[in-house]
Design a protein around this motif. Sequence first.
Motif, PDB file in Angstrom:
ATOM      1  N   THR A 142      30.240 -64.191  50.729  1.00 23.10           N
ATOM      2  CA  THR A 142      30.571 -63.582  51.250  1.00 23.10           C
ATOM      3  C   THR A 142      30.074 -63.008  52.280  1.00 23.10           C
ATOM      4  OG1 THR A 142      30.625 -61.791  50.074  1.00 23.10           O
ATOM      5  CG2 THR A 142      32.501 -62.867  49.684  1.00 23.10           C
ATOM      6  N   MET A 143      28.770 -63.390  53.698  1.00 26.51           N
ATOM      7  CA  MET A 143      28.423 -62.582  54.555  1.00 26.51           C
ATOM      8  C   MET A 143      29.346 -62.816  55.771  1.00 26.51           C
ATOM      9  SD  MET A 143      25.281 -61.989  54.504  1.00 26.51           S
ATOM     10  CE  MET A 143      24.795 -61.550  55.296  1.00 26.51           C
ATOM     11  N   GLN A 144      30.904 -63.490  55.810  1.00 24.76           N
ATOM     12  CA  GLN A 144      31.319 -63.068  56.927  1.00 24.76           C
ATOM     13  C   GLN A 144      31.769 -61.635  56.962  1.00 24.76           C
ATOM     14  OE1 GLN A 144      31.943 -65.157  54.675  1.00 24.76           O
ATOM     15  NE2 GLN A 144      33.858 -65.149  53.468  1.00 24.76           N
ATOM     16  N   ALA A 145      32.484 -60.746  56.084  1.00 27.56           N
ATOM     17  CA  ALA A 145      32.707 -59.895  55.659  1.00 27.56           C
ATOM     18  C   ALA A 145      32.044 -58.848  56.561  1.00 27.56           C
ATOM     19  CB  ALA A 145      33.284 -58.829  53.899  1.00 27.56           C
ATOM     20  N   LEU A 146      30.465 -58.995  56.929  1.00 28.08           N
ATOM     21  CA  LEU A 146      30.077 -57.696  57.700  1.00 28.08           C
ATOM     22  C   LEU A 146      30.722 -58.070  59.469  1.00 28.08           C
ATOM     23  CD1 LEU A 146      26.266 -58.725  56.690  1.00 28.08           C
ATOM     24  CD2 LEU A 146      27.966 -56.782  56.573  1.00 28.08           C
ATOM     25  N   LEU A 182      34.264 -50.581  60.760  1.00 24.65           N
ATOM     26  CA  LEU A 182      34.156 -50.079  59.944  1.00 24.65           C
ATOM     27  C   LEU A 182      32.885 -49.449  59.339  1.00 24.65           C
ATOM     28  CD1 LEU A 182      36.632 -52.866  58.112  1.00 24.65           C
ATOM     29  CD2 LEU A 182      37.225 -50.595  59.593  1.00 24.65           C
ATOM     30  N   ASN A 183      33.327 -47.976  58.712  1.00 25.52           N
ATOM     31  CA  ASN A 183      32.281 -46.914  58.084  1.00 25.52           C
ATOM     32  C   ASN A 183      31.499 -47.381  56.872  1.00 25.52           C
ATOM     33  OD1 ASN A 183      30.554 -45.068  58.254  1.00 25.52           O
ATOM     34  ND2 ASN A 183      31.693 -43.298  56.866  1.00 25.52           N
ATOM     35  N   VAL A 184      30.663 -48.826  56.373  1.00 26.51           N
ATOM     36  CA  VAL A 184      30.626 -49.355  55.635  1.00 26.51           C
ATOM     37  C   VAL A 184      29.065 -49.517  55.640  1.00 26.51           C
ATOM     38  CG1 VAL A 184      30.939 -51.427  53.782  1.00 26.51           C
ATOM     39  CG2 VAL A 184      32.126 -50.587  55.078  1.00 26.51           C
ATOM     40  N   THR A 185      28.636 -48.980  54.379  1.00 30.20           N
ATOM     41  CA  THR A 185      27.220 -48.976  53.895  1.00 30.20           C
ATOM     42  C   THR A 185      26.693 -50.033  53.282  1.00 30.20           C
ATOM     43  OG1 THR A 185      26.277 -46.714  55.070  1.00 30.20           O
ATOM     44  CG2 THR A 185      24.777 -48.573  53.671  1.00 30.20           C
ATOM     45  N   THR A 186      26.369 -51.149  53.429  1.00 29.90           N
ATOM     46  CA  THR A 186      26.112 -52.522  52.515  1.00 29.90           C
ATOM     47  C   THR A 186      24.478 -52.548  52.915  1.00 29.90           C
ATOM     48  OG1 THR A 186      27.614 -53.564  52.981  1.00 29.90           O
ATOM     49  CG2 THR A 186      26.192 -54.643  51.965  1.00 29.90           C
ATOM     50  N   VAL A 187      24.488 -52.062  51.092  1.00 26.33           N
ATOM     51  CA  VAL A 187      23.056 -51.937  49.569  1.00 26.33           C
ATOM     52  C   VAL A 187      22.923 -53.426  49.633  1.00 26.33           C
ATOM     53  CG1 VAL A 187      21.333 -51.071  48.550  1.00 26.33           C
ATOM     54  CG2 VAL A 187      22.993 -49.644  50.183  1.00 26.33           C
ATOM     55  N   VAL A 188      22.233 -54.378  50.204  1.00 22.82           N
ATOM     56  CA  VAL A 188      21.990 -55.374  49.183  1.00 22.82           C
ATOM     57  C   VAL A 188      20.770 -55.418  48.175  1.00 22.82           C
ATOM     58  CG1 VAL A 188      21.570 -58.476  49.526  1.00 22.82           C
ATOM     59  CG2 VAL A 188      22.904 -56.953  50.683  1.00 22.82           C
ATOM     60  N   VAL A 212      39.546 -50.277  55.539  1.00 19.37           N
ATOM     61  CA  VAL A 212      40.514 -50.600  55.986  1.00 19.37           C
ATOM     62  C   VAL A 212      41.450 -49.575  55.928  1.00 19.37           C
ATOM     63  CG1 VAL A 212      42.270 -52.078  56.832  1.00 19.37           C
ATOM     64  CG2 VAL A 212      40.428 -52.080  56.945  1.00 19.37           C
ATOM     65  N   ALA A 213      41.043 -49.246  54.670  1.00 18.30           N
ATOM     66  CA  ALA A 213      42.655 -48.403  53.807  1.00 18.30           C
ATOM     67  C   ALA A 213      42.258 -47.031  53.897  1.00 18.30           C
ATOM     68  CB  ALA A 213      42.356 -48.531  52.378  1.00 18.30           C
ATOM     69  N   CYS A 214      41.312 -46.815  54.025  1.00 19.88           N
ATOM     70  CA  CYS A 214      40.690 -45.355  53.821  1.00 19.88           C
ATOM     71  C   CYS A 214      39.457 -45.393  55.175  1.00 19.88           C
ATOM     72  CB  CYS A 214      40.259 -45.068  53.053  1.00 19.88           C
ATOM     73  SG  CYS A 214      41.178 -44.981  51.210  1.00 19.88           S
ATOM     74  N   PRO A 215      40.306 -44.934  56.558  1.00 18.45           N
ATOM     75  CA  PRO A 215      39.040 -45.363  57.089  1.00 18.45           C
ATOM     76  C   PRO A 215      38.330 -44.148  57.668  1.00 18.45           C
ATOM     77  CG  PRO A 215      41.426 -45.045  58.413  1.00 18.45           C
ATOM     78  CD  PRO A 215      41.809 -45.117  57.109  1.00 18.45           C
ATOM     79  N   ARG A 216      38.450 -42.863  57.386  1.00 23.95           N
ATOM     80  CA  ARG A 216      37.626 -41.449  56.913  1.00 23.95           C
ATOM     81  C   ARG A 216      36.818 -41.104  56.336  1.00 23.95           C
ATOM     82  NH1 ARG A 216      42.861 -40.092  59.050  1.00 23.95           N
ATOM     83  NH2 ARG A 216      43.843 -39.667  61.373  1.00 23.95           N
ATOM     84  N   ASP A 273      24.951 -41.447  60.399  1.00 28.71           N
ATOM     85  CA  ASP A 273      25.787 -42.622  61.728  1.00 28.71           C
ATOM     86  C   ASP A 273      27.190 -43.673  61.161  1.00 28.71           C
ATOM     87  OD1 ASP A 273      23.640 -42.023  63.196  1.00 28.71           O
ATOM     88  OD2 ASP A 273      22.514 -43.198  63.344  1.00 28.71           O
ATOM     89  N   PRO A 274      28.602 -43.260  61.505  1.00 30.25           N
ATOM     90  CA  PRO A 274      29.464 -44.062  60.761  1.00 30.25           C
ATOM     91  C   PRO A 274      29.130 -45.024  61.673  1.00 30.25           C
ATOM     92  CG  PRO A 274      30.252 -42.276  62.464  1.00 30.25           C
ATOM     93  CD  PRO A 274      28.580 -41.849  62.562  1.00 30.25           C
ATOM     94  N   GLY A 275      30.258 -45.882  61.274  1.00 24.76           N
ATOM     95  CA  GLY A 275      29.776 -47.642  61.427  1.00 24.76           C
ATOM     96  C   GLY A 275      29.398 -48.144  60.472  1.00 24.76           C
TER      97      GLY A 275
END
Length: 128
Positions: free
Chosen positions: A28-32, A40-46, A9-13, A114-116
Amino acid sequence: MPLATGAAVACPRRPVLCLESDGSAMYTMQALWTQARENLNVTTVVFDNRSYAILNLELQQVGAAAAGERARDLLDLSRPELDFVALAGGMGVPAAKATTAEEFTAQLERALADPGPYLIDCVVPPMV
Protein backbone atom coordinates in the motif's frame (compact mmCIF):
# COMPACT_ATOMS: atom_id res chain seq x y z
CA MET A 1 -1.31 3.28 5.39
CA PRO A 2 -4.57 3.81 3.49
CA LEU A 3 -6.50 3.78 6.78
CA ALA A 4 -4.18 6.44 8.23
CA THR A 5 -4.67 8.49 5.08
CA GLY A 6 -8.44 8.28 5.49
CA ALA A 7 -8.22 9.22 9.16
CA ALA A 8 -6.17 12.30 8.27
CA VAL A 9 -8.68 13.33 5.60
CA ALA A 10 -11.57 12.85 8.03
CA CYS A 11 -9.90 14.80 10.88
CA PRO A 12 -7.40 17.20 9.30
CA ARG A 13 -6.66 19.02 12.57
CA ARG A 14 -5.53 15.85 14.34
CA PRO A 15 -2.11 14.27 13.80
CA VAL A 16 -2.24 10.62 12.77
CA LEU A 17 0.36 8.03 13.78
CA CYS A 18 0.48 5.00 11.48
CA LEU A 19 2.31 1.88 12.70
CA GLU A 20 3.09 -0.39 9.76
CA SER A 21 5.17 -3.49 9.10
CA ASP A 22 7.56 -3.66 6.16
CA GLY A 23 5.79 -6.54 4.47
CA SER A 24 2.34 -5.01 4.48
CA ALA A 25 3.77 -1.58 3.63
CA MET A 26 4.82 -2.97 0.27
CA TYR A 27 1.16 -3.57 -0.62
CA THR A 28 0.00 0.00 0.00
CA MET A 29 2.91 2.40 -0.59
CA GLN A 30 0.78 4.54 -2.90
CA ALA A 31 -0.97 5.97 0.18
CA LEU A 32 2.19 8.01 0.77
CA TRP A 33 1.65 9.82 -2.53
CA THR A 34 -1.85 10.85 -1.42
CA GLN A 35 -0.46 12.02 1.93
CA ALA A 36 2.09 14.19 0.13
CA ARG A 37 -0.37 15.51 -2.43
CA GLU A 38 -2.91 16.50 0.23
CA ASN A 39 -0.23 17.49 2.81
CA LEU A 40 -1.83 15.19 5.37
CA ASN A 41 -0.44 15.18 8.89
CA VAL A 42 0.47 11.48 9.01
CA THR A 43 3.59 10.08 10.61
CA THR A 44 4.20 6.55 9.35
CA VAL A 45 6.52 4.24 11.26
CA VAL A 46 7.57 1.22 9.24
CA PHE A 47 8.83 -1.57 11.49
CA ASP A 48 11.50 -2.97 9.21
CA ASN A 49 12.64 -6.51 10.09
CA ARG A 50 13.24 -7.56 6.47
CA SER A 51 10.71 -10.37 6.66
CA TYR A 52 7.10 -11.29 6.18
CA ALA A 53 7.14 -12.16 9.89
CA ILE A 54 3.41 -12.82 10.15
CA LEU A 55 3.72 -15.52 7.49
CA ASN A 56 6.61 -17.10 9.41
CA LEU A 57 4.33 -17.21 12.46
CA GLU A 58 1.58 -18.83 10.41
CA LEU A 59 4.01 -21.51 9.23
CA GLN A 60 4.87 -22.27 12.84
CA GLN A 61 1.21 -22.41 13.87
CA VAL A 62 0.40 -25.03 11.24
CA GLY A 63 3.37 -27.14 12.28
CA ALA A 64 5.68 -26.14 9.45
CA ALA A 65 8.24 -24.42 11.68
CA ALA A 66 11.04 -26.42 10.09
CA ALA A 67 10.12 -25.25 6.60
CA GLY A 68 12.75 -25.70 3.96
CA GLU A 69 15.25 -23.12 2.81
CA ARG A 70 13.18 -22.23 -0.26
CA ALA A 71 10.07 -21.54 1.85
CA ARG A 72 12.06 -19.35 4.26
CA ASP A 73 13.61 -17.51 1.32
CA LEU A 74 10.17 -16.62 -0.03
CA LEU A 75 9.40 -14.77 3.22
CA ASP A 76 12.67 -12.82 3.25
CA LEU A 77 12.57 -9.12 2.29
CA SER A 78 16.30 -8.49 2.14
CA ARG A 79 17.06 -9.35 -1.50
CA PRO A 80 16.98 -6.73 -2.83
CA GLU A 81 17.03 -4.65 0.33
CA LEU A 82 14.05 -2.32 0.54
CA ASP A 83 14.87 1.37 0.95
CA PHE A 84 11.79 2.88 2.56
CA VAL A 85 13.46 6.29 2.84
CA ALA A 86 13.98 6.37 -0.94
CA LEU A 87 10.51 4.96 -1.64
CA ALA A 88 8.87 7.61 0.55
CA GLY A 89 11.00 10.37 -0.98
CA GLY A 90 9.99 9.24 -4.44
CA MET A 91 6.38 9.85 -3.47
CA GLY A 92 7.09 13.25 -1.95
CA VAL A 93 7.18 12.24 1.72
CA PRO A 94 10.22 13.21 3.80
CA ALA A 95 11.72 10.22 5.58
CA ALA A 96 14.60 9.00 7.71
CA LYS A 97 15.96 5.69 8.94
CA ALA A 98 16.31 4.88 12.64
CA THR A 99 18.54 2.01 13.74
CA THR A 100 18.63 2.79 17.48
CA ALA A 101 16.05 3.79 20.08
CA GLU A 102 17.69 7.21 20.32
CA GLU A 103 17.49 7.77 16.57
CA PHE A 104 13.86 6.66 16.58
CA THR A 105 12.98 9.04 19.42
CA ALA A 106 14.63 11.96 17.63
CA GLN A 107 12.89 11.16 14.35
CA LEU A 108 9.49 10.75 16.01
CA GLU A 109 9.85 14.06 17.85
CA ARG A 110 10.79 15.76 14.57
CA ALA A 111 7.88 14.18 12.70
CA LEU A 112 5.31 15.12 15.33
CA ALA A 113 6.62 18.69 15.60
CA ASP A 114 6.25 19.44 11.88
CA PRO A 115 2.81 19.09 10.30
CA GLY A 116 2.58 17.08 7.11
CA PRO A 117 3.52 13.56 6.13
CA TYR A 118 6.69 11.89 7.37
CA LEU A 119 7.99 8.31 7.33
CA ILE A 120 10.38 6.67 9.77
CA ASP A 121 12.07 3.46 8.61
CA CYS A 122 12.50 1.83 12.04
CA VAL A 123 14.94 -1.05 11.69
CA VAL A 124 14.13 -3.81 14.18
CA PRO A 125 15.78 -7.20 14.75
CA PRO A 126 14.47 -10.08 12.68
CA MET A 127 12.00 -12.41 14.31
CA VAL A 128 13.65 -15.57 15.55
